[in-house]
Design a protein around this motif. Structure first.
Motif, mmCIF file in Angstrom:
data_model
loop_
_atom_site.group_PDB
_atom_site.id
_atom_site.type_symbol
_atom_site.label_atom_id
_atom_site.label_comp_id
_atom_site.label_asym_id
_atom_site.label_seq_id
_atom_site.Cartn_x
_atom_site.Cartn_y
_atom_site.Cartn_z
ATOM 1 N N PHE A 1 56.793 36.064 20.413
ATOM 2 C CA PHE A 1 55.549 35.665 20.928
ATOM 3 C C PHE A 1 54.730 35.146 19.902
ATOM 4 C CE2 PHE A 1 57.275 38.981 23.693
ATOM 5 C CZ PHE A 1 57.062 38.589 25.049
ATOM 6 N N THR A 2 54.324 34.028 20.179
ATOM 7 C CA THR A 2 53.315 33.368 19.131
ATOM 8 C C THR A 2 51.856 33.722 19.440
ATOM 9 O OG1 THR A 2 53.045 31.359 20.497
ATOM 10 C CG2 THR A 2 54.943 31.430 19.250
ATOM 11 N N LYS A 3 51.612 34.140 20.065
ATOM 12 C CA LYS A 3 50.037 34.654 20.222
ATOM 13 C C LYS A 3 49.163 34.931 19.052
ATOM 14 C CE LYS A 3 49.906 39.175 22.234
ATOM 15 N NZ LYS A 3 49.650 40.336 23.103
ATOM 16 N N TRP A 4 49.456 35.221 18.234
ATOM 17 C CA TRP A 4 48.992 35.503 17.016
ATOM 18 C C TRP A 4 48.828 34.398 15.975
ATOM 19 C CZ3 TRP A 4 50.649 41.318 16.799
ATOM 20 C CH2 TRP A 4 50.035 42.065 17.867
ATOM 21 N N VAL A 5 49.825 33.311 16.125
ATOM 22 C CA VAL A 5 49.666 32.409 15.294
ATOM 23 C C VAL A 5 48.925 31.358 15.710
ATOM 24 C CG1 VAL A 5 51.667 30.772 14.288
ATOM 25 C CG2 VAL A 5 52.282 33.105 14.919
ATOM 26 N N ASN A 6 47.655 31.419 15.562
ATOM 27 C CA ASN A 6 46.652 30.626 16.328
ATOM 28 C C ASN A 6 45.684 29.922 15.436
ATOM 29 O OD1 ASN A 6 45.141 32.885 15.776
ATOM 30 N ND2 ASN A 6 45.264 33.615 17.843
ATOM 31 N N LYS A 7 45.841 29.724 14.260
ATOM 32 C CA LYS A 7 44.739 29.237 13.171
ATOM 33 C C LYS A 7 44.373 27.714 13.673
ATOM 34 C CE LYS A 7 45.238 31.723 9.005
ATOM 35 N NZ LYS A 7 46.152 31.538 8.005
ATOM 36 N N THR A 8 43.025 27.545 13.510
ATOM 37 C CA THR A 8 42.737 26.305 13.992
ATOM 38 C C THR A 8 41.736 25.542 12.896
ATOM 39 O OG1 THR A 8 42.987 26.823 16.375
ATOM 40 C CG2 THR A 8 41.765 24.969 15.811
ATOM 41 N N GLU A 9 41.809 24.489 12.727
ATOM 42 C CA GLU A 9 40.962 23.720 11.853
ATOM 43 C C GLU A 9 40.246 22.573 12.484
ATOM 44 O OE1 GLU A 9 43.322 22.537 8.550
ATOM 45 O OE2 GLU A 9 43.994 24.325 8.237
ATOM 46 N N VAL A 10 39.036 22.218 12.223
ATOM 47 C CA VAL A 10 38.356 21.078 12.913
ATOM 48 C C VAL A 10 37.729 20.190 11.786
ATOM 49 C CG1 VAL A 10 36.633 20.137 14.587
ATOM 50 C CG2 VAL A 10 37.528 22.329 14.999
ATOM 51 N N SER A 11 37.999 18.943 11.786
ATOM 52 C CA SER A 11 37.635 18.162 10.657
ATOM 53 C C SER A 11 37.390 16.951 11.108
ATOM 54 C CB SER A 11 38.691 18.005 9.572
ATOM 55 O OG SER A 11 38.502 17.144 8.625
ATOM 56 N N GLU A 12 36.241 16.477 11.227
ATOM 57 C CA GLU A 12 35.356 15.420 11.963
ATOM 58 C C GLU A 12 36.107 15.150 13.350
ATOM 59 O OE1 GLU A 12 35.896 12.009 9.294
ATOM 60 O OE2 GLU A 12 34.474 12.876 7.890
ATOM 61 N N ASN A 13 36.891 14.113 13.804
ATOM 62 C CA ASN A 13 37.518 14.323 15.207
ATOM 63 C C ASN A 13 38.864 14.838 15.201
ATOM 64 O OD1 ASN A 13 38.434 11.899 13.554
ATOM 65 N ND2 ASN A 13 39.049 10.989 15.692
ATOM 66 N N ILE A 14 39.160 15.412 14.364
ATOM 67 C CA ILE A 14 40.471 15.807 14.299
ATOM 68 C C ILE A 14 40.848 17.494 14.183
ATOM 69 C CG2 ILE A 14 42.711 15.868 12.934
ATOM 70 C CD1 ILE A 14 42.092 13.243 13.600
ATOM 71 N N ALA B 1 37.130 22.044 21.076
ATOM 72 C CA ALA B 1 36.672 20.710 21.029
ATOM 73 C C ALA B 1 35.500 20.418 21.548
ATOM 74 C CB ALA B 1 38.025 19.967 21.813
ATOM 75 N N LYS B 2 34.978 21.294 22.727
ATOM 76 C CA LYS B 2 33.816 21.042 23.355
ATOM 77 C C LYS B 2 32.451 21.580 22.214
ATOM 78 C CE LYS B 2 32.147 24.203 25.764
ATOM 79 N NZ LYS B 2 31.576 25.413 25.498
ATOM 80 N N ASN B 3 32.837 22.737 21.653
ATOM 81 C CA ASN B 3 31.819 23.077 20.627
ATOM 82 C C ASN B 3 31.712 22.155 19.624
ATOM 83 O OD1 ASN B 3 31.454 25.246 22.315
ATOM 84 N ND2 ASN B 3 32.810 26.670 21.125
ATOM 85 N N ALA B 4 32.544 21.400 19.392
ATOM 86 C CA ALA B 4 32.180 20.357 18.272
ATOM 87 C C ALA B 4 32.163 18.932 18.751
ATOM 88 C CB ALA B 4 33.765 20.205 17.445
ATOM 89 N N THR C 1 48.305 18.449 15.718
ATOM 90 C CA THR C 1 47.085 17.678 15.425
ATOM 91 C C THR C 1 46.622 16.762 16.463
ATOM 92 O OG1 THR C 1 47.941 17.857 13.193
ATOM 93 C CG2 THR C 1 46.065 16.383 13.625
ATOM 94 N N PHE C 2 45.460 16.802 16.976
ATOM 95 C CA PHE C 2 44.937 16.061 17.939
ATOM 96 C C PHE C 2 43.814 15.277 17.386
ATOM 97 C CE2 PHE C 2 46.540 19.992 19.805
ATOM 98 C CZ PHE C 2 47.354 19.628 20.991
ATOM 99 N N ALA C 3 43.606 13.907 17.832
ATOM 100 C CA ALA C 3 42.796 13.032 17.320
ATOM 101 C C ALA C 3 41.575 13.028 18.698
ATOM 102 C CB ALA C 3 43.218 11.831 17.031
ATOM 103 N N LEU C 4 40.509 13.131 18.473
ATOM 104 C CA LEU C 4 39.650 13.132 19.515
ATOM 105 C C LEU C 4 38.344 12.183 19.370
ATOM 106 C CD1 LEU C 4 39.599 17.074 20.398
ATOM 107 C CD2 LEU C 4 41.276 15.481 21.472
ATOM 108 N N HIS C 5 37.796 11.967 20.381
ATOM 109 C CA HIS C 5 36.628 11.250 20.131
ATOM 110 C C HIS C 5 35.122 11.989 20.527
ATOM 111 C CE1 HIS C 5 37.766 10.200 24.264
ATOM 112 N NE2 HIS C 5 36.407 10.028 24.604
ATOM 113 N N ARG C 6 34.129 11.356 19.434
ATOM 114 C CA ARG C 6 32.739 12.016 19.790
ATOM 115 C C ARG C 6 32.399 11.871 21.314
ATOM 116 N NH1 ARG C 6 31.661 15.363 16.567
ATOM 117 N NH2 ARG C 6 32.758 14.850 14.425
#
Ligand SMILES: Cc1cc2nc3c(=O)[nH]c(=O)nc-3n(C[C@H](O)[C@H](O)[C@H](O)COP(=O)(O)OP(=O)(O)OC[C@H]3O[C@@H](n4cnc5c(N)ncnc54)[C@H](O)[C@@H]3O)c2cc1C
Length: 301
Positions: free
Chosen positions: A83-96, A112-115, A190-195
């Motif tokens: 089970f992968t549920k504890w492998v869940n680190k996340t980084e936000v950098s600009e729109n990525i 994403a919403k919070n950023a 990795t996801f590229a989002l927009h403002r």
């Protein structure tokens, strides 16, 4: 003398391992027998180690995210379910946003919403993990993982090598990805989002969630839509038109609320679900000449 599998995993100190663990509680269907081993790595290295150790000890293994698109067999699984549920680190950098595989999709949308980043509103309410969502190219309400995914990091379990690949190389299509055909363990995406405007993003997420609550039988265990969308048709409409809404096999039932869902009314078994699917496929093929393909993955020996 060769150490035993259990000791090798337990000795790491960052991985829990349980024996003869009931699987029903780990799937949204709430169905399934026992796994010989249930393994819970706490980080990416531990996850890779667990998969490689299974290979070394000749123990078949299956990797599970949130268990929202699987049917565990009544007979369980005589290998290891990781089970992968504890492998869940996340980084936000600009729109990525770069997220490890075990992060729930709703948490990803919320980050994403919070950023104030837009592009993952559709994923809010899909009860899967990042790994399962890339595997399935999950989608809803006009969006899909493919739209914003730029790159993945994966472990080839056969060659035991780590790789990075751009999304364009992942054969992403309707509920399709290369991960369904290769022995690859997705580690991060990795996801590229927009403002965007945070209030508007939040509003879109809330309205998607409201539509789900309105249309889907969320009060019952299920694996979501039981069948992939056949080209040129909607599975739910075909099932409904064939008069199968409400049809039951044991405690597995075609939902009265949404004919595309098979729900567990309490004590459904995997045999009940599979028999119901068989009848639905036969009826729909007989009446409309359309062959339905089950969307959830049956985990069995
Ligand atoms: C109520 C409900 C509503 C749903 N609505 C939607 C919807 O709107 N749209 C949609 O697309 N789906 C929907 N689903 C289905 C499901 O949530 C998605 O398919 C989701 O992406 C599955 O993710 P998961 O983590 O639960 O995968 P799991 O069920 O844990 O696994 C599914 C498959 O992915 C593989 N997998 C998981 N993690 C990894 C990894 N790290 N590396 C390699 N393979 C991996 C597993 O081995 C398995 O074969 C719904 C399900 C439910 C129960």
């Amino acid at each position: 003398m060769r150490e035993d599998f259990l000791s090798v995993i337990a000795a790491r100190g960052d991985t829990q391992i349980k024996q003869n663990e009931g699987l029903a509680k780990y799937s949204t269907f709430k169905i399934g027998g026992e796994a010989r081993y249930a393994i819970f790595p706490e980080n990416k290295n531990a996850l890779v180690f667990a998969v490689a150790a299974c290979r070394e000890f000749d123990i078949p293994c299956r990797v599970i995210g949130c268990g929202s698109n699987v049917l565990f067999d009544d007979g369980g699984f005589s290998g290891a379910v990781i089970f992968t549920k504890w492998v869940n680190k996340t980084e936000v950098s600009e729109n990525i946003i770069r997220s490890e595989c075990g992060l729930p999709l709703s948490a990803l949308s919320t980050i994403a919403k919070n950023a104030s980043l837009s592009g993952l509103e559709f994923a809010f309410g899909i009860p899967g993990s990042v790994g399962g969502a890339v595997y399935m190219n999950a989608g809803a309400y006009g969006g899909e993982i493919k739209d914003t995914l730029t790159e993945v990091e994966y472990f080839d379990t056969e060659t035991e090598t780590l790789h990075r690949a751009p999304a364009a190389e992942l054969a992403l299509g309707y509920r399709e990805s290369i991960f369904q055909h290769k022995p690859y363990l997705l580690l991060s995406a990795t996801f590229a989002l927009h403002r965007g405007d945070r209030a508007e993003i939040e509003e879109k997420m809330a309205s998607n969630m409201a539509a789900r609550k309105d249309k889907q039988p969320l009060e019952y265990p299920s694996a979501g839509s039981a069948f992939r969308r056949p080209v040129g048709h909607f599975a739910a409409k075909l099932i409904d038109d064939a008069g199968l809404r409400g049809l039951s096999c044991g405690d597995a039932q075609v939902s009265e609320k949404h004919a595309g869902f098979i729900i567990n009314r309490g004590s459904a078994t995997s045999s009940d679900v599979l028999e119901l699917c068989r009848i639905i496929k036969e009826e729909v093929a007989g009446r409309y000449g359309v062959s339905l393909e089950t969307e959830f993955i049956h985990i069995k020996d």
